[in-house]
Scaffold this active site. Structure first.
Site, mmCIF file in Angstrom:
data_model
loop_
_atom_site.group_PDB
_atom_site.id
_atom_site.type_symbol
_atom_site.label_atom_id
_atom_site.label_comp_id
_atom_site.label_asym_id
_atom_site.label_seq_id
_atom_site.Cartn_x
_atom_site.Cartn_y
_atom_site.Cartn_z
ATOM 1 C CD GLU A 67 -2.750 -1.093 2.548
ATOM 2 O OE1 GLU A 67 -3.798 -1.730 2.531
ATOM 3 O OE2 GLU A 67 -2.355 -0.428 3.527
ATOM 4 C CG ASP B 214 -5.462 -4.409 9.290
ATOM 5 O OD1 ASP B 214 -5.730 -5.500 8.766
ATOM 6 O OD2 ASP B 214 -4.317 -4.073 9.606
#
Lengths: 356, 356
Positions: B56, B227
């Site tokens: 990410e 998450d």
């Protein structure tokens, strides 16, 4: 530990490998990556705009290697004696997510932009092209001249910039290349009888550097400067007269000269041209246009080549970019001298609470 | 030159400043940034998913400072003796686009995650909370225990992990903190009579670590492990029983426990709670839930604090991250020894073409 290259290291690598071999490997690497276009996980870049410019993150992955580049564009920087564009980038291993390589990409951005221009021109310019107009003599101009000379055999330049100092700098920098250079009074003069016309001006606005009447039939236009929303260099009429080639249409329609035309205006993607799925130059009188904006796959190619060359030449340094605890499940161990410090009261202004 | 901190530098800074002051400054910095929430240019993170995990890029800007973090998540890494998560990040000056600071963020991610948990719990847990259950004793668990102890006065832990070695590691690491620790046989046992229950397990799947019947009225749940899409820790019934608080609803609905509920299920954003615009704990019997996924603003706070502390403590090294030619318009000058090399034929396998 990742391998890290600063700009001096990148320059050293180019010298060690030799300019021609470097440019040829870069162009071939770009071609190989464009030919496996469908392997890349593509998306438009992330851009954070502000009054002074833009900061971008350009990610891309081929399923094995993930690459990203951080790059800015701040036209007012030169007034602060700073560069308009600086960049760095990194490669990571997709299988583990670990970063493996990081490098300055200010130089690499100039390299890959010029190499992509050469790759497009090799398929679009008329065979035997020897003269290139170069309009806009800023930080990236020498790289265009260099790449076109080394890989494509361009040996005559017709140059122009509104800034005489930029032109002086350019002429001085390329003095050793053995190019025949004509300094021109304006863009029209520069474009006159050029086989290839490269525009690479910096103003962040809708400009008309080239209009239709300045371009002879058969010219290949390498339009590099128009690369973000609101920044273009060519007249609309010239675009309508040209056969347009782009890197990645969804991005170029937002950022390139194409932003001036309707969303369905035809544009051929470079990978389609390289794979032979779409035609190149239609006739000796066609005007071909490479509407270059820069795409993440190019940074991928450039970073991977730099990584390979760093290995081959032994240039570069190790950088502890991310934590590496001896036991991967024990990140906290990195803090461990903490207790010693605590016991000695070393630089601990308040003792930790020791409730039961 | 940017200032660069590796993980050892970050640990050194924490020792120099002192753990309590470090944690307090981090929590206060986070609070300040959440309170100026509208100043941040927020967007969902960019995620590149692959069979082994995710990479990410998390960008954010407040109009003056641009921050981004590179972070991965690869659950299988521990089998390769690698960490599940490594991260690094950078700050850049929005006015010029120049990067100014870079740091390992593997440690900082653990720090900011725990500090954000503390910030939420300070407003949501019952006053006088002293006992925390900690379920999942992986790489980030010590940071949660440490932050809750230093800032919130938690001094009793009830811990559980399916992996006994992880529990041993945890107990050994926090031995100096003066915490009363109860090792439990399962999650139910750990959650029993805890004021706060923290879940921070690693499996990338829909798990039920906590169900409604395991949680007493009045508990605050700090749900950290769920998450990303497809990774949750709590039963749906427990979510429906809880008052839910999140960092940034659009992201949490995709990545947090909230992904189990309809898109319009009520959730209060942390900045609304901190600013007093939305209520906190409704009664002593309410079950409050902080559905933590981690947000770019937290990395921004952590990076800025590390930059400030690097200045204050003098820890860190200079890194030539991007090119810096003497004349900003003359990037090519960095290549200049080229001609010398050329003249001497030094490491240039093919001479450059010298056509006229």
């Amino acid at each position: 530990m990742v391998t890290f290259l600063n700009a001096s290291d990148v320059a050293k690598i180019v010298r060690r490998v030799g300019p021609r071999r470097f440019w040829e490997r870069l162009v071939e690497g770009l071609r190989d990556d464009f030919l496996r276009w469908d392997r890349f996980d593509k998306c438009a870049r992330f851009a954070s705009h502000s009054p002074g410019g833009v900061i971008e993150l350009m990610p891309v992955s081929d399923g094995e290697v993930f690459a990203f580049k951080f790059v800015n564009g701040h036209p007012g920087n030169t007034q602060l004696c700073l560069q308009t564009v600086v960049a760095f980038g990194a490669l990571a291993d997709v299988a583990t997510g670990y970063p493996v390589f990081m490098s300055d990409m200010t130089l690499a951005t100039a390299f890959r932009t010029a190499a992509t221009s050469v790759l497009a021109a090799r398929h679009l310019a008329r065979p035997g092209s020897r003269t290139m107009a170069l309009i806009g003599l800023g930080a990236q101009s020498e790289f265009q001249a260099w790449a076109f000379h080394e890989v494509l055999g361009i040996d005559r330049l017709r140059i122009f910039d509104v800034d005489e100092e930029a032109a002086d700098k350019f002429v001085s920098n390329v003095a050793g290349f053995g190019l025949g250079i004509t300094r021109c009074d304006n863009a029209r003069h520069a474009a006159h009888r050029a086989d290839i016309v490269t525009t690479i001006t910096a103003d962040k606005k809708r400009a008309t550097i080239l209009s239709e009447d300045m371009i002879a039939p058969g010219t290949h236009i390498n339009a590099v400067g128009g690369d973000c929303p609101g920044k273009t260099e060519l007249s609309r009429a010239l675009l309508l007269r040209s056969d347009i080639y782009v890197e990645y249409a969804p991005q170029t329609r937002l950022e390139g000269e194409l932003q001036q035309l309707p969303a369905d205006h035809p544009a051929t993607e470079l990978h389609e041209l390289l794979a032979g799925r779409k035609p190149g130059r239609a006739s000796k009188d066609a005007i071909t246009l490479f509407d270059s904006v820069g795409f993440a796959v190019e940074d991928f190619s450039a970073l991977r080549l730099l990584r390979d060359l760093a290995r081959e030449t032994g240039v570069g340094a190790g950088l502890e970019l991310t934590a590496a605890p001896a036991n991967p499940k024990d990140l906290f161990s990195l803090l461990h001298p903490l207790e010693t410090g605590q016991a000695r009261g070393d630089a601990l202004p308040e003792p930790m609470k020791l409730s039961d």
